[in-house]
Write an enzyme that holds these catalytic residues in place. Structure first.
Site, PDB file in Angstrom:
ATOM      1  CD  GLN A 193      -3.495  -4.449   6.321  1.00 39.87           C
ATOM      2  OE1 GLN A 193      -3.584  -3.376   5.722  1.00 39.87           O
ATOM      3  NE2 GLN A 193      -3.938  -5.580   5.820  1.00 39.87           N
ATOM      4  CE  LYS A 230      -3.838  -2.451   2.126  1.00 40.05           C
ATOM      5  NZ  LYS A 230      -4.666  -2.778   3.306  1.00 40.05           N
ATOM      6  CG  ASP A 252      -9.476   0.044   5.083  1.00 46.41           C
ATOM      7  OD1 ASP A 252      -9.408  -0.468   3.958  1.00 46.41           O
ATOM      8  OD2 ASP A 252      -8.648  -0.149   5.993  1.00 46.41           O
TER       9      ASP A 252
HETATM   10  N1  GUN Z   1      -7.048  -6.827   6.126  1.00 51.75           N
HETATM   11  C1  GUN Z   1      -7.483  -7.557   5.063  1.00 51.75           C
HETATM   12  N2  GUN Z   1      -8.063  -6.761   4.145  1.00 51.75           N
HETATM   13  C2  GUN Z   1      -7.987  -5.501   4.619  1.00 51.75           C
HETATM   14  C3  GUN Z   1      -8.421  -4.240   4.114  1.00 51.75           C
HETATM   15  O1  GUN Z   1      -9.008  -4.120   3.020  1.00 51.75           O
HETATM   16  N3  GUN Z   1      -8.156  -3.180   4.915  1.00 51.75           N
HETATM   17  C4  GUN Z   1      -7.542  -3.297   6.116  1.00 51.75           C
HETATM   18  N4  GUN Z   1      -7.360  -2.189   6.826  1.00 51.75           N
HETATM   19  N5  GUN Z   1      -7.135  -4.442   6.619  1.00 51.75           N
HETATM   20  C5  GUN Z   1      -7.364  -5.543   5.868  1.00 51.75           C
END
Ligand code: GUN
Length: 300
Positions: free
Chosen positions: A101, A57, A124
Site C-alpha cells: 500500500q 481490500k 497493482d
Molecule cells: N495508494 C493509493 N492508491 C493505491 C493503489 O492503487 N495501490 C496501492 N498499492 N497503493 C495505493
C-alpha cells in the site's frame, strides 16, 4: 430544471459495476477444486486512510472467496526487512498477487520497493515491466487498478471514446499517466485524444472546458468547478478527500476532486464519491489477482 429521475440516470454507479465483476469472479472461484487465489497485502505504518483501504481490500478478498494475507509493519521498518518479506512472497507458490500500500514512509524508496515485487505477481501494475507492457499494449501485463477500473466503468456504460477529447487532471504514476496510455490504446471504446493536465498547466479551466471526458485525479477537494464542464461531458472523479463538516457525525465528509452538484447539471454521466471509482479499484485488484492465478494453469 432537470427532473430527479433524469439526474439519477446520469450516475455512473461504480458500486453496482464492481459488485457485478466480483460476483462473477466469486462464482468461478466457488467451482475451483484446487487452492483458492491468494492476495498478500502489505501495509507499512499507521496512516489512517491507508489502513482503511487495506481493510477494504482484505474484506473484498474474503467475501469473494480468495485467500488473503495481511502483513503490517511499523513505520520504522528497515528496507532490508521489508525486502526480505517481499522476496519471500515472490517465492511462495501459494501467493498469486502482492501489493504494498502506498504511500510509504519517507525513508523507503517507493520505486525501489514496488520494483522488488515479481512482475507476474505485481497485481497493482506498478513494476516497470508491467508499465512497459502497458506502453506496448501487451495484454499479458497487469494494468494499475484505478485506471483499469475507470476503463471498465466506461465500457460498462457503453461510452465510446474514439476520437473524443479526454482530459485527465493529474499525472501520477498510479492514475494519471497509466490512464493516459489506456485511453490512447488502439482498442474498441478507447482511441481517445488525450490531454493530461497538471499543476504547471496554463489555462487549466480552458482545457477542461473542451473535454468530452474529464477524469479528475489530483487529490484536491472540489478543485474542478461545475462551470468548467462542457454540456454533455462524461465526468469521472477519482478523488477521495476529507473536508471538515461540523454537521457530520464524524466531523468530516468525503468529497471528490469535482464540485459534484455543479458538474451534475452539465454532465451526461458522472461518478459519485464515494460509490464511484473506489469500488472499481478494488474489483480490478481482485480481477488482476485472479488473472495471475489463472496464468499459472492451476484452475482446472
Ligand atoms: N495508494 C493509493 N492508491 C493505491 C493503489 O492503487 N495501490 C496501492 N498499492 N497503493 C495505493
Amino acid at each position: 430544471m432537470t427532473s430527479y429521475s433524469a439526474m439519477h440516470n446520469k450516475i455512473l454507479d461504480g458500486q453496482r459495476v464492481a459488485d457485478a465483476v466480483l460476483s462473477s469472479i466469486k462464482k468461478e472461484i466457488e467451482s475451483l477444486r484446487q487452492r483458492k487465489p491468494c492476495l498478500a497485502v502489505v501495509l507499512v505504518g499507521d496512516d489512517p486512510a491507508s489502513a482503511i483501504y487495506v481493510k477494504r481490500k482484505t474484506k473484498a478478498c474474503l467475501e469473494t472467496g480468495f485467500e488473503s494475507i495481511q502483513k503490517i509493519f511499523p513505520a520504522t521498518v528497515s528496507e532490508e526487512e521489508l525486502t526480505e518479506y517481499l522476496l519471500s512472497l515472490n517465492a511462495s507458490s501459494n501467493v498469486d498477487g502482492i501489493l504494498v500500500q502506498l504511500p510509504l514512509p519517507a525513508h523507503l524508496n517507493q520505486r525501489k520497493i514496488t520494483s522488488l515485487i515479481s512482475p507476474d505477481k505485481d497485481v497493482d501494475g506498478f513494476h516497470p515491466v508491467n508499465l512497459g507492457k502497458l506502453v506496448t499494449e501487451d495484454s499479458s501485463g497487469y494494468v494499475p487498478c484505478t485506471p483499469l477500473g475507470v476503463k471498465e466503468l466506461l465500457e460498462a456504460s457503453s461510452v465510446d471514446l474514439a476520437g473524443k477529447h479526454a482530459v485527465i487532471v493529474g499525472r501520477s504514476t498510479i492514475v494519471g499517466k497509466p490512464l493516459s496510455l489506456l485511453l490512447l490504446q488502439k482498442q474498441k471504446g478507447m482511441n481517445a485524444t488525450v490531454t493530461c493536465v497538471h499543476s504547471y498547466t496554463h489555462d487549466l479551466p480552458l482545457i477542461v472546458k473542451q473535454a468530452d471526458l474529464v477524469v479528475a485525479a489530483i487529490g484536491r477537494a472540489e478543485f474542478i468547478r461545475g462551470e468548467w464542464i462542457k454540456e454533455g461531458a462524461v465526468v469521472i472523479d477519482v478523488g477521495i478527500n476529507r473536508v471538515e463538516d461540523a454537521s457530520a457525525k464524524k466531523g468530516y465528509r468525503i468529497v471528490g476532486d469535482v464540485e459534484f452538484e455543479g458538474a451534475l447539471q452539465r454532465a451526461s454521466l458522472i461518478t459519485k464519491v464515494p460509490g464511484g471509482v473506489g469500488p472499481m479499484t478494488i474489483a480490478m485488484l481482485l480481477k488482476n489477482t485472479y488473472k495471475s492465478y489463472k496464468s499459472k494453469g492451476i484452475h482446472v
